[in-house]
Structure formats: C-alpha cells, structure tokens
Design a protein around this motif. Structure first.
Motif, short mmCIF file in Angstrom:
data_model
loop_
_atom_site.label_atom_id
_atom_site.label_comp_id
_atom_site.label_asym_id
_atom_site.label_seq_id
_atom_site.Cartn_x
_atom_site.Cartn_y
_atom_site.Cartn_z
N MET A 143 -1.26 -5.30 -3.32
CA MET A 143 -1.30 -3.85 -3.13
C MET A 143 -2.73 -3.44 -2.80
SD MET A 143 0.87 -1.28 -3.33
CE MET A 143 0.95 0.49 -3.62
N THR A 144 -3.00 -3.20 -1.51
CA THR A 144 -4.40 -3.06 -1.08
C THR A 144 -4.70 -1.84 -0.22
OG1 THR A 144 -4.01 -4.42 0.89
CG2 THR A 144 -4.73 -5.57 -1.11
N TRP A 167 -6.10 3.44 -8.57
CA TRP A 167 -4.91 2.90 -9.24
C TRP A 167 -4.60 1.49 -8.75
CZ3 TRP A 167 -0.73 7.37 -8.85
CH2 TRP A 167 -1.19 8.50 -9.55
N MET A 168 -4.89 1.24 -7.46
CA MET A 168 -4.51 -0.02 -6.85
C MET A 168 -5.52 -1.15 -7.08
SD MET A 168 -3.06 1.70 -3.33
CE MET A 168 -3.57 0.32 -2.34
N LYS A 191 -4.66 -5.67 -6.76
CA LYS A 191 -4.94 -6.41 -5.53
C LYS A 191 -4.36 -7.82 -5.57
CE LYS A 191 -9.03 -3.87 -4.00
NZ LYS A 191 -10.49 -3.93 -3.66
N ILE A 250 4.94 -1.98 -9.56
CA ILE A 250 4.02 -1.02 -8.96
C ILE A 250 4.58 0.40 -9.05
CG2 ILE A 250 3.03 -0.28 -6.74
CD1 ILE A 250 2.67 -3.31 -6.15
N GLY A 257 0.85 -1.19 0.00
CA GLY A 257 0.00 0.00 0.00
C GLY A 257 0.87 1.22 0.00
N GLN A 265 -6.52 4.55 -4.46
CA GLN A 265 -7.34 3.35 -4.38
C GLN A 265 -7.75 2.87 -5.77
OE1 GLN A 265 -7.82 1.37 -2.02
NE2 GLN A 265 -8.03 2.38 -0.04
#
Length: 572
Positions: free
Chosen positions: A467-468, A458-459, A463, A526, A442, A456
């Motif tokens: 990446m949360t 973008w992520m 998941k 990421i 994160g 959020q």
C-alpha cells in the motif's frame, strides 16, 4: 462495476442552510495507533473468514441480478451475517422500485447442420424464455440502424434463429490476461494528468450530452429492432459475447438499456454466444452453407415491480461528542448472471464484511459510528448508493431535458448544485472497493489535496503490504460516485488489476476460482485500518470545496479583428 458510469464532482458543500464541516482544523500529523495496526493485521491474516464468506455467497447463493430472488437471498444473508458478527442495527433499506425480477434457469446452443457442435452460450439478462428447445435454421442479419433497414427484412425471418450483428474479429496474438501494477505504473498513477485524461480510471471523458443522446438513442432503437423480429415471428436471436472461453453478458448486449422495466420488456428470446461460434456460423452462411441449430432458453420472471434494497449495519460510536458522525464502507452486492459475481463485486462485498468482522472481533469501540452499506442496482445505474445518498445526504437536481429521455439519470446534466440534508454534516467519509480481487496498492483522492498527506501517514506502516500510492486522480464507475457528486468525501482504492478487465468483468469467468485469497486478506486488513483511523481521529476528514461540475465557456471579445454576425470586419 458498471462500465458506463463516470465520476463527476459536483456541489458547493454548504447548501440549503446545512453547515458541512469542511473547514475543521486538521492536525499537522496523524496519531497512528500502531498497536491497533498490529491487532488488525493479526486478526485479518491469521484468522480470516473472507473466503468462507465468498464461498457461501458465490457458490451457494450464486449470481445476484438486481430484483431477483437470489438478490433477495443475498440481502437477507448479509443482514444475518452482519448481525452474527456483532454489528448493530443490521437491516434492509429500500431505495425504491426497480423493475422486473428475473432468473436464468438454463441456456444451451448446439449446431445440428452442417455438422454437430456444442457452443458456449448464455441467456441475456431479462430475456424471455423460449418455452421449449427449438430446432431452426439460422439467418444472418447485420446490425440494423434505420426503419429502411427493418423494411428490407420483412417476410424473411419467420421460424428462423437470427445471427445478429457484425462478426467480431479475434486477435490471434492476444496480450496476457493477467496484469500486475509495478513500481513504474504506480508512479505514473501518482502523477496528475495535465491533459485531464482519466479514462484509465473509468472516468468517461465526454460531458457532451449529444454523445449520450446518440448512444442511448441507438439502444432505444434496438428495442424497436427486437419488436420487429418478434412481429416477423423469428424464434430467437444470437449475438456475439466474447472469445477465448469468456462470454460477457450484460445489458449492453441486450435489446435496450431498460429491459429490466416491464414497459421496456424485451420482445424476443436472446443468447450471447462465443465469438468463435458466431464467426463459424457467419462464415458458413456467407458461403451459402445452410446452418441449423437447436436452441434452449429457459428463464423465469418473478414480478414487474420489485423493490431494490441495500443492506445496512454498523458498529456504534462511543464518544458522546462524535458518535453521531459516521464513516462508511461498502461495495455492491448485485451482479450479472453469467458467472457468480465473485470479482464484480462480490470481492468488494466480502472484503467490507470481513473488515467489519475484524473490528467487531477485536472489540473495537470507535469514537465515530462505522457503517457498512452493501448496495444493489449498481450495474443498472448506481441505484442503491445513489438512493442512499439521496435519502440521507443530498437532493440531486438533474436537468430533466426532454431530449435526454433515453439517457439514464446518472449521466444527465446537473441543473443545479445538490441541496444538502442535515445528515451530510455527519459523514466523515466513504470507502469503496470495486475493481476485482486484486490487492490494494493505494487510493484515489478524487482531487482532494487536503487529504493526501493524511492517507500517506496512514499508509506508511503498510508499505510492506504494497500500500504505497496516493493519486489525486478521480476514478469512476462505481458506488463512491454519488458521494462525490454530493460534495462528500467518497474514495475508491487503487487495486492490482490482475485479470479483472481481461477475463472476469461481467463474464462467465466471474467465479470463486478467479479470487486471490491473499489479496482479499490484505484488502480486508487495509479497509479495517482506514475505517478505524477515520473513526478515531479528532477531526472529520477534510472535504473539497468544489464548484458544481460543468464545461468551461469560451471567453468573448478576445479578438479585435473577429467578424460579428457574419459581417466582414469588426466594428471600430
């Protein structure tokens, strides 16, 4: 990562006549380019070069103490590699004079009497050399705090090796070295601490300058202790450095914070040794058993006024209206010397390089310029990134109180809001990684609520990579801090801790073998996606409109029956 650093947020962000785009209209939803996500993932996972960068940097160049010849090699190597991958304008940029160049050539410690033993030992940074191996008796000296303490040891230290300080207590039932953040832990990080306690994120809680004056006053007295030992003709000093095969070796173990400066040069050779070795000799001496050791400390100084440099390179922007705007990524290239600086912060360096390589290999034409900054001097006081921010974005105004003469500038009180420079209006954001080799889970939003929903979105497609979590907490201790201090969007990722704090941070175990290749590939992918998204969106990232940091002053006149000036009763 420097364990003393803290995150502080300062500054109105429209200062000195420079309009900083913090109020740009933001879209209700992000335009997420899933095709580019797929391309970045494919390149980053299937054709990664991150571990090749790692081996070349850690195994070949090795530890990279700021100002050292190895640091110079690392600067040149990163510049060459960034050019080779297709980045433009790769160059070295000085942030100013640092201090003495220094290299550890060798260090060893053997006990000769009462019986033979080989102990784990490392020279402390900027320790002078012994010149040759010396065999001498050991004398135990407890921590000295006052001039009276020094006087008690006059005439007792000549020709001796000093076992200095208190014997550490070793926990016979230590917790496991390796830790992973689970779902519950990440959920907790997603909750803002109402008591303001962000110490777990490396944010030092004390803003009381008396605390820092006391801490660095004690470190300044240690300089006096070293000079006393040298004047008494002691041979060398041994201090405890860690247990379980791990030795921590940085300036918190030396005789003063500023030992890298010629006017504060340490007066006596010193090694950190394993706590187990320290304890064994300490117990023998307490039992009146004479101890003799053979010590060797070989170090080399390479100049008193070495410059500090950052490595800078970029992928130029392509949109005529946005190409002068910049998104940055970075990590610190310098390290301590007991290991090879693989996790602190070689991991952040090679991930940032790999993110840039992924984007250049895909032929990405970003709307905004994407720039990498590989900083030096982070471990001694975030000098590289602070110098860059000061040169390009903001002039900081520290109090310069004479009482704070021993306190490093980055911990001093801000006397006024920074004066922003024209380039500040062009920075959309800075992304940093400096918590070891663990995968990214994160990001810390640094109290910037306006950016949470953007991250959020973008992520959401990430998941499956773990990446949360977006946390509004601050995090400290590294190179995003100067950006935040200038009121600019600077971010550090949430990382899986693994064994960073328990085994590799500033230690002899900070080596290639402690790296997690799969985690570093994930982090590179990421970072590349975050850089791409920031560079391609219509608006710059929102930035917080925050006042200068400072402690709240208590209200006056609340209590009608309070005494005034020591007199009984309140005036009616």
């Amino acid at each position: 990562m420097n364990g003393l650093l803290r995150s502080s947020v300062a500054a109105a962000v429209c200062l000195g006549g420079v309009a900083v785009a913090m109020g740009q209209p933001q879209p209700a939803s992000e335009n997420v380019d899933l095709a580019m996500y797929s391309r970045i993932r494919d390149e980053g996972f299937n054709r990664s070069h991150v571990m090749e960068y790692g081996s070349a940097l850690f195994d070949d160049i090795g530890p990279r103490l700021t100002g050292s010849p190895a640091m110079k090699k690392a600067n040149e190597w990163t510049r060459q590699q960034l050019t080779a991958m297709g980045c433009a304008n790769a160059h070295l940029e000085s942030w100013g004079e640092f201090g003495m160049g220094w290299t550890q050539k060798g260090a060893s410690l053997e006990m000769m009497k009462p019986g033979p033993a080989v102990f784990l030992a490392q020279a402390t940074p900027w320790s002078p050399s012994l010149g040759k191996a010396v065999t001498a008796e050991v004398v135990r000296v407890p921590s000295l705090k006052t001039q009276k303490d020094l006087d008690e040891w006059k005439g007792k230290l000549a020709g001796k090796v000093i076992l200095y300080g208190d014997a550490p207590k070793i926990n016979p039932d230590p917790k496991p070295l390796l830790e992973h953040y689970d779902v519950a832990k990440l959920a907790g990080l997603g909750q803002y601490p109402l008591d303001g306690d962000m110490s777990e994120q490396g944010v030092l809680q004390s803003t009381d300058m008396s605390f820092w004056r006391g801490l660095f006053g004690d470190l300044a007295f240690k300089e006096k202790v070293a000079k006393f030992f040298a004047a008494e003709k002691a041979v060398a000093v041994l201090t405890p450095g860690g247990s379980g095969g791990v030795i921590e070796d940085d300036t918190l173990g030396t005789f003063g914070w500023y030992v890298y400066r010629a006017d504060h040069k340490q007066a006596i050779p010193e090694m950190v040794i394993a706590n187990e070795a320290f304890g064994r000799m300490s117990r023998l001496l307490a039992a009146k058993v004479p101890v003799t050791v053979k010590a060797e400390i070989e170090t080399e100084f390479s100049g008193d006024h070495e410059q500090g440099y950052n490595t800078i390179a970029e992928i130029p922007g392509s949109d005529p209206a946005l190409k002068d705007q910049v998104v940055m990524v970075g990590g610190h290239l310098d390290s301590w010397i007991a290991g090879t600086g693989a996790t602190d912060n070689g991991a952040g360096t090679i991930v940032a390089m790999e993110a840039m390589r992924i984007l250049t290999s895909l032929g990405v034409k970003p709307r905004r310029t994407i720039r990498i900054g590989l900083w030096s001097g982070e471990e001694q006081g975030i000098f590289g990134s602070s110098g860059y921010v000061s040169k390009h974005f903001a002039e900081f105004k520290f109090s310069k109180d004479p009482k704070d003469a021993d306190v490093p500038e980055f911990l001093q009180t801000m006397a006024a809001a920074p004066v922003m420079k024209p380039e500040a209006a062009q920075l959309s954001g800075y992304f940093n990684m400096d918590n070891g080799t663990g995968k990214l889970l994160g990001i810390y939003a640094e109290g910037n609520a306006g950016i949470g929903s953007i991250f959020q979105q973008w992520m959401a497609p990430l998941k499956d990579l773990g990446m949360t979590t977006v946390s509004l907490r601050n995090t400290g201790s590294t190179d995003h801090v100067p950006f935040q201090m200038a009121g600019l969007p600077g971010f550090q990722f949430i990382q899986d801790p693994r064994d960073y704090e328990t085994r590799t941070h500033h230690t002899n175990q900070d080596v290639y073998e402690r790296l997690s290749p799969s985690d570093l590939k994930q982090a590179s992918v990421i970072e590349a996606i975050f850089l791409y998204n920031t560079a391609m969106r219509d608006a710059m990232l929102p930035r917080p409109e925050l006042p200068m940091a400072g402690e709240a002053k208590p209200l006056e006149g609340l209590f009608l029956d309070a005494t005034k000036d020591g007199k009984k009763g309140a005036k009616k």
